[in-house]
Design an enzyme around this catalytic site. Structure first.
Site, PDB file in Angstrom:
ATOM      1  CD  GLU A  61      -1.743   2.320   1.710  1.00 45.74           C
ATOM      2  OE1 GLU A  61      -1.408   3.246   0.919  1.00 45.74           O
ATOM      3  OE2 GLU A  61      -1.802   2.470   2.926  1.00 45.74           O
TER       4      GLU A  61
ATOM      5  CB  CYS B  54      -1.639   7.020   1.507  1.00 48.04           C
ATOM      6  SG  CYS B  54       0.035   6.677   2.072  1.00 48.04           S
TER       7      CYS B  54
END
Length: 458
Positions: A232, A266
């Site tokens: 990720e 993010c």
């Protein structure tokens, strides 16, 4: 590399920690292996009982744990408490749902494969290494550890060097809840030592949340060893506003999306792509609300935006803004670091962006918003998809047909309609393109580190 707690609000080093030497690393890997053997033989009900006890412990320590998070990485204390509460929820979610997610599946008509019975079972892989970042010191780890341990795996945690207290807290949390010693073991090591841990034959898989460069390095090492990896990585998420949107709601959520966690997320909305019909009104609302935010001591309950986690992180954000302004971008708010102790940077809004500006291509990991004006949905999607990232996205529109069109055409792991991108234990989470591969959370997340074994009986 220094492993230390440094208060981002003051720049003061609070405490340093000695890295684990090779002998200690080997001991901890061996402990994790032994725990994995034990966990693989326990029942879901036993693991669930330990998991619920772990959740109860964490629930009883919300205030002290939140204060530790804020001290180490600077997020406002209200958000730190919310992070801990989210961890408790996720732990309980997997305690209650893991067995159903990993239940055996039986072929309805086994005669089609010349068997009396046939189907599949899920089994744990063993020891999984987690390489985790500082921006959500507990949540990033828990969303891996809760499903991994409920599946019967054990975990090794290589946490970021600026959150060692969080790493050591997690090192003991599951054991205190009843899990066997070694079920989650922290490794206080430098990033250069991660490859050797991945290459160790006792480690069966790896997951990383972090930068694109870190993901490429970890993915390459895992690939050479033919080991499973979940990555990720970064994101530069679009936040698209169309003419039918509720502009007051959209602008309010846009501010929260951009500055949550001091802008260090993010999945934060970073590029605000606004239809020309509502551009002026939206930008006025958005800029006013960004200017109204309280920047200050993250331990203060009234603070909206605290310091960035590191001095280098602030320098990176400042460099992106300075580059854009030097190349002609309009500065609508913020734009310069205050003259005060700590690594603060103000909520900032940039407009008039052009393709030669670094911020158009790179992720701004701080409270900096890029605003774009577009004439139609095709132009909105072109700008949304022009980056190398593809983590999540947010679309604001009250047109259902428009919703369907954006869901089909946005290159992202998720699309949130009239809402802010958030990770939930009930929904799978992850990206495409340079935002990585694999999924965390939900049923898909717990299955990533299991062997799907086919069983056939004559």
């Amino acid at each position: 590399m220094t492993i230390a707690t440094t208060n981002p609000a003051t720049g003061e080093v609070v405490e340093k920690f000695a890295p684990h030497d090779d002998a200690e690393v080997q001991r901890r890997i061996a402990e994790a292996c032994e725990a994995a053997r034990t966990l693989g033989e326990t029942s879901f009900s036993q693991r669930a009982a330990w998991m619920h006890a772990t959740a109860d412990l964490l629930d009883s320590e919300i205030d002290s744990t939140a204060a530790m998070i804020t001290l180490e990485m600077g997020k406002p204390i209200r958000q730190a408490r919310a992070e801990v509460v989210k961890c408790v929820k996720s732990i309980r979610f997997y305690a209650d749902n893991a067995e159903a997610f990993l239940s055996p599946q039986h072929l309805a008509d086994p005669s089609t494969v010349s068997a009396s019975a046939a189907g599949t079972v899920w089994q744990p892989l063993g020891v999984v290494l987690a390489v985790m970042p500082w921006n959500y010191p507990l949540w990033q780890v828990i969303r891996f550890a809760a499903p991994a341990l409920m599946a019967g795996n054990a975990g090794l945690l290589k946490h970021a060097p600026n959150v060692p207290q969080s790493a050591l807290y997690l090192d003991e949390l599951f054991t205190r809840g009843g899990y066997p010693d070694g079920s989650l073991r922290s490794l206080l090591v430098e990033s250069s030592e991660v490859a050797a841990v991945i290459e160790d034959r006792r480690v069966k898989a790896v997951t990383l949340t972090g930068s694109e460069s870190a993901g490429r390095a970890v993915g390459a090492t895992a690939g050479r060893q033919l080991k499973k990896a979940v990555l990720e990585l970064g994101g530069s998420d679009p936040f698209i506003v169309m003419p039918s949107a509720d502009l007051d709601a959209a602008s309010t959520v846009a501010v929260a999306a951009r500055v949550s966690n001091n802008g260090q997320s993010c999945i934060a909305g970073k590029r605000f792509i606004i239809h020309t019909e509502v551009y002026e009104e939206f930008v006025d609302l958005f800029t006013d609300k960004m200017n109204d935010l309280v920047v200050g001591d993250p331990m203060n309950e009234s603070t909206d935006v605290g310091p960035l986690s590191t001095e280098s992180g602030r320098a990176a954000v400042s460099g992106l803004v300075d580059d854009a302004v030097a190349k002609g971008a309009q500065l609508l708010a913020g734009g310069s670091a205050p003259d005060r102790p700590g690594w603060y940077y103000p909520p900032t809004v940039l407009a008039g962006l052009t393709d030669d500006m670094r911020i158009v291509r790179e992720e701004a990991f701080g409270p900096v918003a890029s605003v774009y004006r577009v004439g139609n949905r095709d132009e909105a999607v072109r700008i949304a998809n022009q980056t190398a990232f593809g983590l999540s996205s947010s679309v604001w529109s009250n047109d259902d047909a428009e919703h369907d069109w954006f869901v089909r055409n946005l290159e992202a792991g998720a699309v949130f309609l009239n809402g802010m991108t958030v990770s939930y234990p009930e929904l799978p989470f992850g990206g495409i393109k340079d935002s990585g591969y694999g999924r965390e959370l939900a049923a898909e997340g717990i299955r990533e580190f299991c062997n799907l074994k086919t069983v056939w009986k004559a």
